[in-house]
Motif scaffolding. Structure first.
Motif, PDB file in Angstrom:
ATOM      1  N   SER A   1      -2.449  -1.200  -4.548  1.00 38.69           N
ATOM      2  CA  SER A   1      -1.136  -0.758  -5.012  1.00 38.69           C
ATOM      3  C   SER A   1      -1.096  -0.690  -6.532  1.00 38.69           C
TER       4      SER A   1
ATOM      5  N   ASP B   1       0.835  -1.202   0.000  1.00 37.45           N
ATOM      6  CA  ASP B   1       0.000   0.000   0.000  1.00 37.45           C
ATOM      7  C   ASP B   1       0.867   1.248   0.000  1.00 37.45           C
TER       8      ASP B   1
ATOM      9  N   THR C   1       4.572   5.937  -5.276  1.00 38.86           N
ATOM     10  CA  THR C   1       4.597   6.075  -6.743  1.00 38.86           C
ATOM     11  C   THR C   1       3.729   7.246  -7.174  1.00 38.86           C
ATOM     12  N   LEU C   2       2.529   7.286  -6.603  1.00 34.54           N
ATOM     13  CA  LEU C   2       1.586   8.354  -6.968  1.00 34.54           C
ATOM     14  C   LEU C   2       2.163   9.725  -6.603  1.00 34.54           C
TER      15      LEU C   2
ATOM     16  N   LEU D   1       6.578  14.733 -10.319  1.00 34.35           N
ATOM     17  CA  LEU D   1       7.119  14.860 -11.682  1.00 34.35           C
ATOM     18  C   LEU D   1       6.199  15.710 -12.551  1.00 34.35           C
ATOM     19  N   LEU D   2       4.898  15.473 -12.415  1.00 33.55           N
ATOM     20  CA  LEU D   2       3.925  16.263 -13.190  1.00 33.55           C
ATOM     21  C   LEU D   2       3.986  17.740 -12.819  1.00 33.55           C
TER      22      LEU D   2
ATOM     23  N   LEU E   1       1.166  10.154 -15.645  1.00 31.28           N
ATOM     24  CA  LEU E   1       2.508  10.500 -16.116  1.00 31.28           C
ATOM     25  C   LEU E   1       2.561  10.514 -17.637  1.00 31.28           C
TER      26      LEU E   1
ATOM     27  N   GLU F   1      -3.093   2.267  -7.853  1.00 30.16           N
ATOM     28  CA  GLU F   1      -2.372   3.539  -7.683  1.00 30.16           C
ATOM     29  C   GLU F   1      -1.268   3.693  -8.714  1.00 30.16           C
ATOM     30  N   VAL F   2      -0.574   2.557  -8.976  1.00 25.11           N
ATOM     31  CA  VAL F   2       0.520   2.592  -9.972  1.00 25.11           C
ATOM     32  C   VAL F   2      -0.058   2.883 -11.351  1.00 25.11           C
TER      33      VAL F   2
ATOM     34  N   LYS G   1       3.963   1.516  -1.096  1.00 24.05           N
ATOM     35  CA  LYS G   1       4.688   1.642  -2.373  1.00 24.05           C
ATOM     36  C   LYS G   1       3.833   2.390  -3.396  1.00 24.05           C
ATOM     37  N   GLY G   2       2.526   2.026  -3.436  1.00 25.25           N
ATOM     38  CA  GLY G   2       1.595   2.677  -4.365  1.00 25.25           C
ATOM     39  C   GLY G   2       1.481   4.162  -4.081  1.00 25.25           C
ATOM     40  N   ALA G   3       1.403   4.495  -2.835  1.00 25.21           N
ATOM     41  CA  ALA G   3       1.263   5.911  -2.450  1.00 25.21           C
ATOM     42  C   ALA G   3       2.515   6.692  -2.841  1.00 25.21           C
TER      43      ALA G   3
ATOM     44  N   VAL H   1       4.914  10.584  -9.006  1.00 30.32           N
ATOM     45  CA  VAL H   1       4.357  10.986 -10.308  1.00 30.32           C
ATOM     46  C   VAL H   1       3.779  12.399 -10.223  1.00 30.32           C
TER      47      VAL H   1
ATOM     48  N   SER I   1      -1.059   6.402 -11.573  1.00 27.60           N
ATOM     49  CA  SER I   1       0.165   7.212 -11.649  1.00 27.60           C
ATOM     50  C   SER I   1       0.735   7.180 -13.056  1.00 27.60           C
TER      51      SER I   1
END
Lengths: 343, 140
Positions: free
Chosen positions: B11, A13, A19-20, A26-27, B22, B14-15, A15-17, A23, B18
Motif C-alpha cells: 500500500s 491493498d 490512490t494510484l 488526475l494525471l 502526481l 503504491e501511494v 486503498k493503495g490501488a 492519481v 502515486s
C-alpha cells in the motif's frame, strides 16, 4: 478465479490501488487540459502569424500595383490583341535589402481596344497568405494639347543667325517660334509669334499644364529621375518609360530617343548639347537656357520656362508625327472608376 | 499467502508511486503553463505589433517624403514598441520601410520580437487628375 482473488485482497491493498487509480485519473485530466491549452496557444500563434502574413501579402499587392501605376506604358501592352493575356514578373520589387518578403504575379488582359484588366496575386513569405486584386484600366495621353512650335519660351528669345529652324516637311503655316517676350533673330517675322502676354503671364505650373494633363510634381513621379550632372546620358539611362527628369545640369553627347521611340526630358538645370547630338522628342527646361558654342539639334519641340539665349549652332526641327508617337508611347496608367476588386 | 506486513508495504509503495507521479505531473503542468503564459504574452505583443506596423505603413506612406527616416517608441498596454522607419524613392515607387522591435518577458530582443515590412506607394493620384477637365490651352 478472479472473484476469489478479489476476495483474498485486504483493505490496505485496496486503498493503495484506489490512490494510484485516482492519481492516474488526475494525471489524465492534467494531460488533457495541457493538450487543450497547448492547442489553443498554437492556434493563437497561427492567428497572429497569419494576420502578419496577410498584411505582408496585402503590402506586396499594393507594391505591385504602385509599380504598375508608375511604370506601365502603352508600349508595354500595345502588342496585345483583344482577349490576350500578358504576364509580368515582379520578383525584383518583392526582394528588399536581399530579404524576400513574398511574391506577386501580374496578369494583364486586353478587354477591348482601349480597356485592359489588371490582376495581381500576391503571396506572403513563407507562402501562408494570399491577396488578390483586380482593376480595369485604360491609358491617358500625357499631352492634351501637343506643342505646335519648334521653340516655346515663356520669356525672351535671342537666336543667332546660324540657327536652323524649321519643320520636318517645311510647312511654315503656323509660327515656329512662340515667346512671351520679344524675339531677337534674323528669322522671317512670319514664323514668329512674340510678346504674347498670355504666355508670359503663365506660372511654371500653368505652362506645363497648358500642354499636359499632369502637373510638374505628378509628372516627376512618372519619370525616371536621372543624375546626369555633367556626365553623359544615354537612351539606356532613360529606359522604357521614355521620360526623364534631371534635377541638375546635363551634358548630352550622343543622340537621345529615336523617331519611333522619342523621349521627354525635363531639366531643372542647364543643358549642354554637344557634338551634333540629336534629341528626338520634347525638351522641357524649367529655367533659362543659354547656349554659347554648341552644335546639336532638337527634333520635336523645346519648352523653356524662362529666357532662351542661343549663340551656338543649334538646329530645331518641329516634327508633329514624332510628337504624336511620343504622346501615344508615354500614355500612362489610368484606373477605371469603380472597377477595383480585392479578395 | 501474503502476510499482514507485506500488505502494508504494498500500500505504501503504491501511494509513494502515486505521489511521485502526481508531483512530477503537476510540476510538468506548471512548467508547461508558464511557457504557455509566456507564449500568450508574445502572441498578444505580436498582434499589437502587427497592428502598429499596419498603422505606421499607412501613416508614413501618406505623409512622409523621400529621405525621411526616424525612430519612435510607442507604449501600448504597458509594453514599449521601438519603431524605425525610412522612406526612399525608387523606380518602383516610394519605398516605405517600417521595423518594430520590442522586448520579450525576459527583457531581451530576438527574432521573435521583430517585425519588418516594406511597401511601395506610387504617389500618383491620376484618378483625381483625370477627373479634372483639361484647361483650355492657349495657342499663338
Amino acid at each position: 478465479m478472479a472473484q476469489r482473488n478479489q476476495q483474498n485482497r485486504t483493505a490496505p491493498d485496496q486503498k493503495g490501488a484506489y490512490t494510484l487509480a485516482t492519481v492516474m485519473f488526475l494525471l489524465f485530466i492534467l494531460g488533457l487540459s495541457s493538450v487543450f491549452a497547448t492547442q489553443i496557444s498554437v492556434n493563437e500563434q497561427r492567428i497572429a502569424r497569419n494576420s502578419f502574413h496577410l498584411l505582408q501579402a496585402k503590402q506586396n499587392a499594393q507594391s505591385a500595383y504602385a509599380n504598375i501605376q508608375r511604370n506601365l506604358r502603352w508600349n508595354d501592352v500595345k502588342g496585345l490583341s483583344i482577349g490576350d493575356k500578358s504576364t509580368l514578373d515582379l520578383a525584383e520589387i518583392m526582394s528588399t535589402s536581399g530579404r524576400s518578403q513574398g511574391s506577386a504575379s501580374v496578369n494583364i488582359w486586353r478587354r477591348s481596344t482601349s480597356t485592359f484588366q489588371l490582376e495581381i496575386e500576391a503571396r506572403s513569405a513563407p507562402n501562408f497568405a494570399s491577396y488578390t486584386l483586380s482593376q480595369d484600366f485604360t491609358f491617358q495621353q500625357l499631352f492634351h494639347s501637343l506643342p505646335q512650335q519648334a521653340i516655346i519660351a515663356r520669356k525672351d528669345i535671342r537666336l543667332s543667325a546660324m540657327n536652323n529652324i524649321g519643320t520636318l516637311d517645311n510647312n511654315t503655316n503656323t509660327p515656329l517660334v512662340w515667346a512671351g517676350g520679344p524675339v531677337a533673330t534674323d528669322l522671317d517675322n512670319s514664323v514668329i509669334r512674340d510678346n504674347d502676354s498670355r504666355l508670359h503671364a503663365l506660372s511654371s505650373q500653368e505652362l506645363i499644364q497648358n500642354f499636359s494633363h499632369l502637373d510638374i510634381d505628378t509628372l516627376q513621379f512618372l519619370t525616371k529621375k536621372l543624375s546626369c550632372d555633367r556626365t553623359q546620358c544615354t537612351n539606356a539611362d532613360i529606359g522604357a518609360t521614355s521620360i526623364a527628369y534631371i534635377d541638375g545640369n546635363i551634358s548630352i553627347a550622343q543622340d537621345l530617343g529615336t523617331s519611333t521611340s522619342p523621349v521627354i526630358l525635363i531639366i531643372n538645370g542647364q543643358m549642354e548639347l554637344q557634338n551634333n547630338a540629336t534629341i528626338h522628342g520634347v525638351v522641357i527646361v524649367m529655367n533659362d537656357w543659354s547656349v554659347t558654342s554648341q552644335a546639336g539639334s532638337i527634333r520635336g519641340s523645346i519648352i523653356v520656362d524662362g529666357n532662351l539665349d542661343i549663340e551656338g549652332v543649334v538646329s530645331f526641327k518641329y516634327d508633329q508625327e514624332l510628337l504624336s508617337t511620343l504622346n501615344q508611347n508615354t500614355s500612362y496608367f489610368l484606373p477605371v472608376v469603380g472597377a477595383w476588386h480585392d479578395f | 499467502m501474503i502476510s499482514r506486513q507485506q500488505q502494508k508495504g504494498a500500500s505504501l509503495l503504491e501511494v509513494l508511486i502515486s505521489l511521485s507521479l502526481l508531483v512530477s505531473g503537476v510540476l510538468a503542468y506548471f512548467q508547461l503553463d508558464a511557457r504557455l503564459i509566456n507564449n500568450n504574452h508574445l502572441i498578444a505583443q505580436k498582434t499589437e505589433a502587427t497592428q502598429l506596423l499596419q498603422q505606421q505603413l499607412a501613416t508614413r506612406s501618406l505623409t512622409g517624403n523621400p529621405g525621411d527616416s526616424g525612430t519612435e517608441t510607442i507604449d501600448l498596454n504597458s509594453q514599449s514598441y521601438d519603431i524605425t522607419w525610412s522612406i526612399e524613392d525608387s523606380s518602383f515607387g516610394r519605398a516605405v520601410n517600417v521595423a518594430i522591435d520590442w522586448k520579450d518577458n525576459k527583457g531581451e530582443f530576438s527574432d521573435q520580437t521583430h517585425l519588418e515590412l516594406t511597401t511601395y506607394n506610387s504617389q500618383i493620384d491620376t484618378l483625381a487628375l483625370s477627373l479634372l477637365p483639361p484647361p483650355t490651352p492657349i495657342q499663338p
